[in-house]
Structure formats: C-alpha cells, structure tokens
Design an enzyme around this catalytic site. Structure first.
Site, short mmCIF file in Angstrom:
data_model
loop_
_atom_site.label_atom_id
_atom_site.label_comp_id
_atom_site.label_asym_id
_atom_site.label_seq_id
_atom_site.Cartn_x
_atom_site.Cartn_y
_atom_site.Cartn_z
N TYR A 101 10.37 -48.85 4.65
CA TYR A 101 10.18 -48.05 3.76
C TYR A 101 9.36 -46.89 4.03
O TYR A 101 8.46 -47.09 4.02
CB TYR A 101 11.28 -47.38 2.21
CG TYR A 101 11.16 -46.45 1.57
CD1 TYR A 101 12.64 -46.27 1.74
CD2 TYR A 101 10.65 -46.04 0.67
CE1 TYR A 101 12.38 -44.94 0.85
CE2 TYR A 101 10.56 -44.82 0.44
CZ TYR A 101 10.88 -44.50 -0.33
OH TYR A 101 11.09 -43.26 -0.59
N GLU A 189 12.36 -38.34 4.09
CA GLU A 189 12.16 -39.87 3.34
C GLU A 189 12.74 -40.30 5.07
O GLU A 189 13.90 -39.96 5.43
CB GLU A 189 13.59 -39.96 2.22
CG GLU A 189 13.16 -41.71 1.98
CD GLU A 189 14.20 -41.69 0.72
OE1 GLU A 189 13.70 -41.98 -0.29
OE2 GLU A 189 15.86 -41.49 1.10
#
Lengths: 383, 296
Positions: A101, A189
């Site tokens: 992530y 993101e």
C-alpha cells in the site's frame, strides 16, 4: 473530483508510474476488442467511484473472448453499493507475489504532506490501519523540501517492504509524490501496489482525488469525463458553478457561505423541518448566481418551501434582492420563499424586496423564525 | 485592548486597481476607521487611487508608509505568491481572504512562512478577516454589525456564521473585543488555538465565542487547549450537525470521513473540556448573554 480507476492509472502513467496495460470499454463488444489488444489473460474491472468492487463481483479474471463476454455482460449495469456500472477497464492480468500500500495526502493537523506505506496492502488495509497501525509506516513531507529518494527508501524499509521490491518501490514513491504535488491531487493512493512474480513493482489500482481549486492550471483534466450522470440536481448545480449537496427533505435551502448553509440546514431540522439540500451560493454571489440557485431548487420536486438565508459580507444585500427579483421574472418558482437578509447593504436589499411586493415572498427578521416559517409553509409541524 | 490588530495597525492592500475587489473592500475598511495607508499594483506604482497611495511592491509600500499589516484579495492563481511577497517584505500580520487557492500552493506558502518568516502571522486564506470593534477592520466583515467595548472575543472557521454570531451579540447589546475569522481551508495560517491563547492573554476579553464546523480536527485541538490553558469561559457552536458523512459541504475543509470530524464528536469533546455548547448561532448568543450577565 474523484477519478475512476482507469483515469487514475492514466494520470499515474503521465508521471512515469508503472501501471498494467489496458483499455476502456463501455460495451461487451468493446470489452472483447480491448482484451484482444492487451492479450489474455485479462482482468475485467467495473469502473465505479466506490470501494468493495471485488467483493461485489465487479472484478473478474478472463482467459478467453467468451469469458470476457460473459463477465462484461454481467458487470455492465451491475449495482455496486448504489453505483451503476457503465464502464469497464480491461487490463492485462498480473501474477501477484506481494500486495503493498502507498499513498500521499495532506495531514491537516501537522499541516504537512503525509506519506503512508505498508507491506500489508490489499482489500483489508482499513482493518490493518485499525488493528495494527504500526504496520503502516508514516513519513511527513514538508512541501518546501519535497521528497528525495533517500527519504523514500527509508520509509519503504520502515514499512518492511520485501527486499527485492525496495528499490523500485522507493523510486515509484518519488514519482507518486510528484504526481500528487504537480498533479494537484488531494489524494494519490495505490492499493494494492504489487510485486509481480516477474520481479516488477507496479500499481494495480489507483485512487486519485483532484483538487478542484487547481483546475485552472490543468486543462488536461477536461478529458476526465464521467459516464455516470449522478444526482440530476447536483449535475445542474455543478453546471451553474454552485456548491450543492442533495438531501432528502422538503425545505429548499439557499445560503451564502458553506458554514451558514450548514447552519441553516441545522436550524431547519431543529425547528422540525427537513432540509432538501445544502446550497452555498458562494462569497461574491451576484444576481445571476441567485437566479441560478433558485432554478436549481425549483427543479427539485420534493421542495415545498424555500428558505433563503443571506448574511452579507462580500455578498451585498441589494445584489441578492435583485437576483431574487430577476429569478422570479425568469422562472415560475413553484414553492413559497422565506428570506432572511442581514449584513452589508441589507436595508437596501429589503427595500428592493418590499417594493417588488410578491405574496410568494416573505421577509422574516431572524434565522430561527425564518426556519420556522419555511417549515410551516412546507406543511411541516414547526417546533 | 484587542488581539492582533488595533487602531495603530497600518494596512497595505495588495492588488488595488480601479475596479478590483481589493479597492472595494479596502475603501470599506478605511471608512470603518482602519488606517489603510497603501495599496500595491505592479503597473500603477506612484499613482493614487481614491486617495490611497499605490506602490509597485509591498517592500516599497512598507518602507514608505510603515505598513504593518497586509490585506490580500487577489485571485487564487496569484494569492500564494502575494502571501510570500508580504512576508518577505517584513509584514508581521497578513490577512488573505482569497477563496479557491489550490491546496498544494496553500501548504507550500504556510510551510515557507513557518520556516523563513516565523514572526509573520497569516490569517486565512479563504477567511472573512479580522475586526477589532471600533478600531480596525481588515477583510470583508460588514463593520456596522460589530459593537465596540468587549467583553467577548470571537473566533470562527465559517465566514457567514461569524457575521451571524457577531450580529447576535450586538443585537443583545454585548460588545466585542476582536472577532477573528480563521477560514475553512485545509491549511489555515492561524488556528483556533492561536486565537484562544491571544484572547486568554487579553485583559479586556472576558469570554470567547467559538464557531467550528465539521471536518478536520481543529476543534478537537482547541478543546485540548481550553482544558489545559483557558481560564475564561468559552461558548461554542459547530455547524453541520445535519451534514451527511463523506460529502464535501463547500469548504475544502468541511468534509467528514466516518465518525471522525462529525459535529457530534466535536461537540462532545468540547463539552468535556468545559465549553458551553450551543445548537445554533442564536442559542450561542443567548448562552453568551447569560455568561456576560453573570459577570456584571
């Protein structure tokens, strides 16, 4: 503005961030054509601006044209948490070794950019954040300094990203930061950021929110069209440059300033009414904007009364009053209007409204009284 | 007394042209009694507009007039540079009302000031400005709604609710020391805590009215400060009780994610810190009236 995954990936690619090869499809035939172009196996992915696509069945692997046809026809038109799928992204399937992530956003408390990296990426990242926050490495970035490769490498190491992926991940982080800053993102993101079995690190998903305030320096954003018409009222308001959020009640709200618009909704609810919307006509609202606002409210069939709450600072009272008079001349306003006008040039404004003298228009001196009156006129029981 | 600005404050208005917003508001501020000593415009240095001497740069304006505050209302693409220009010219107090500045520009300007010009206080952007009642008004607040003489200090994230709150107090005959509109943008130059600290130190301010709104954690930080460091009573109102989560309500700042940043959560934290929490601006005025009545 939130981007769809495929738009986010196209945006990433502009900044050199590696993404899977793929193409956009609005029909089953287009989906098959895109799959033939990128080569099998492919992943058929629903394009909706909401999380949980995979769990809802909106992401499927296909190894042949028949499978693409099968999945594309099932996914197009699918309702994913209230969002209808109108577009697909067909991309080359990746053999995933690890899921990570990475993101950049603004930390409003520290007033610095915040980089977050985790070796535990994937669908459960929110649970990871809640249950093992230490699994997410955080780095504050001062916008004056920017992010250098060394700091990026440190946060990648701190996140315990696997050794073979570290160098690529750090380089990618620097590119993602550049996309976030130069690309004027509120959020950039990647979840998951993957290490593929071939040793390559790339973005398998993209979540990008663009800062609308920066649109003036990004003409290329015009190409980010949206196949989803969304709330009809909100679409109309957007066209007219108004800040509008549709709610479910029956008292239409127009106020100047986001705070006062929120406060007006609050007061209407406190006196027993239900706000139909939040509408901020903005700081320098003039006659045209007021007329536009009334037209948007007028398009909402649920509205049974309209409460205009204006406190003049930059917005001048006589402009507001002229706007209302103009709008009443331009369109047949269906619901009665209650107006409360104070602040800069409020007296001039009230005089204009009084001279206009419409029985569909009542001027009430205080905010709470005006909210009560608007609720009564809408047939509600005012407290 | 008052906080941040008073009758001695000398203001330079950045971006003054014959039809600019800067001129319109600068003249209004001057009419209120504010010392508007200069304007800037790179193409009109040496001119006078409505009696305001115009300089090409802020630095020139400062050296010629001794300006110690600036007022910025230039359009968003140029606002961050204007802030930095004022700070570099040595202006200690900058008010920027410009709405719609890109967040990246705002974050960069804020951090540049924090590092290179630590003596400079920025108010805003996207704020209504500041008014020390009867003394100095910089920004877009309608001066006639304020009542001089104290004892209440105001601080607000929202602009129009700020006016509303001043007005509620004035209607009840309660005066104000200073009202500070900090603005609703993601990176405000001046926060609640800065203002609360100044009000706590100001002998004429006896109580503070605070207007917050949904999103972010500025109110939560304020609650911490109030609990640890404030002796003066605080009344608060948080706008956006009815706002649905996840939706942007106009201000870049006013967005809620999950249960974090909701009006309810903020109201609870403030109440725990000993703040009197009102449900709307009118009620906030009423609670403040009770406090002021008990003082006299």
């Amino acid at each position: 503005m939130d981007l769809y995954e495929y738009q986010g990936k196209q945006y990433f690619a502009r900044f050199g961030i590696p993404v899977s090869a793929g193409g956009v499809a609005d029909s089953v035939d287009e989906a098959v054509a895109r799959a033939e172009e990128v080569g099998y196996p492919v992943v058929v992915k629903a394009q909706v601006k909401v999380g949980g696509r995979g769990k809802a069945g909106g992401i499927k692997l296909a190894s042949s044209a028949e499978e693409v046809r099968l999945h594309a026809s099932a996914i197009l038109g699918m309702d994913i948490r209230g969002h209808i799928v109108r577009r697909l992204w067909i991309e080359r399937s990746s053999d995933i070794a690890k899921e990570y992530y990475a993101s950049f956003t603004l930390d409003r408390t520290a007033k610095l950019h915040l980089c977050m990296v985790s070796a535990k990426g994937g669908v459960e990242i929110e649970e990871v954040a809640a249950t093992e926050p230490e699994a997410i490495a955080r780095l504050h970035v001062d916008p004056v300094d920017g992010l250098d490769l060394e700091s990026a490498a440190r946060v990648v190491a701190q996140a315990a990203i696997d050794e073979p992926a570290r160098e690529q991940a750090a380089a990618l982080l620097v590119e993602l930061y550049r996309c976030y800053v130069e690309g004027d993102c509120d959020l950039a993101e990647i979840n998951p950021l993957i290490l593929a079995t071939d040793g390559r690190v790339h973005a398998l998903d993209a979540k990008v929110t663009l800062d609308d305030n920066a649109a003036f320096r990004h003409p290329e954003w015009d190409e980010f069209d949206d196949p989803d018409p969304g709330d009809e009222r909100e679409r109309l308001a957007r066209q007219k440059g108004l800040q509008y959020v549709g709610l479910d009640g029956f008292v239409g709200i127009i106020a100047n300033g986001a705070g006062l618009a929120m406060s007006t909704c609050d007061v209407v609810e406190q006196v027993g009414g239900e706000p139909a919307n939040f509408l901020d006509i903005g700081g320098g609202a003039n006659a045209d904007q007021m007329a536009n606002a009334l037209e948007v409210i007028n398009s909402d069939d649920k509205v049974r009364s309209i409460f205009i709450n204006i406190f003049g600072g930059i917005t001048r009272g006589e402009e507001v009053a002229n706007g209302i008079v103009q709008a009443l001349g331009r369109v047949e306003i269906k619901a009665p209007i209650v107006i409360r006008l104070d602040g800069t040039n409020a007296e001039e404004g009230r005089a204009i409204l009084a001279a206009y003298g419409s029985e569909r228009l009542e001027s009430v001196p205080t905010m709470v009284e005006a909210a009560r009156r608007a609720t009564e006129l809408a047939g509600g029981a005012a407290k | 007394m008052s906080v941040f600005v008073d009758e001695t404050t000398k203001v330079v208005v950045q971006g003054v042209g014959p039809s600019s917003q800067g001129l319109y508001h600068g003249l209004r501020n001057r009419a209120y009694g504010t010392q508007v000593v200069a304007g800037t415009n790179p193409r009109r240095g040496g001119e006078q507009i409505e009696g305001i001497p115009i300089f090409a740069t802020v630095t020139e304006a400062v050296s010629a007039t001794g300006a110690n505050a600036s007022f910025i209302s230039v359009p968003p693409p140029r606002a961050a540079d204007a802030i930095i220009e004022a700070a570099a010219a040595g202006i200690p107090f900058i008010v920027c009302i410009t709405e719609g500045i890109p967040a990246q520009d705002e974050a960069r300007a804020y951090n540049l000031l924090r590092r290179d010009y630590p003596g400079t206080r920025l108010l805003g952007p996207n704020c209504p400005g500041i008014i020390s009642a009867g003394k100095c008004n910089i920004g877009i607040t309608s001066g006639d709604i304020a009542l001089p003489g104290g004892p209440v200090g105001l601080v607000s994230r929202s602009g129009t609710v700020f006016y509303q709150a001043i007005y509620e107090l004035t209607q009840k005959g309660i005066g104000q020391t200073t009202g500070v509109g900090i603005g609703g943008d993601p990176v405000p130059g001046t926060g609640f805590t800065d203002c609360l600290r100044a009000f706590e130190a100001d002998p004429e301010t006896k109580a503070v009215l605070m207007i917050g709104e949904i999103g972010g954690s500025a109110e939560e930080q304020a609650a911490e400060f109030i609990q640890s460091s404030m002796t003066k009573p605080v009344v608060a109102y948080i706008a956006g009780v009815t706002a649905p989560p996840g939706r942007k309500m106009g201000h870049a700042g006013a967005i809620i994610s999950g249960s974090k940043g909701t009006a309810k959560a903020k109201m609870e934290v403030l109440a725990e810190a000993g703040v009197i929490v009102a449900l709307n601006p009118t009620e906030a005025g009423e609670r403040m009236a009770e406090i002021v009545a008990r003082m006299s």
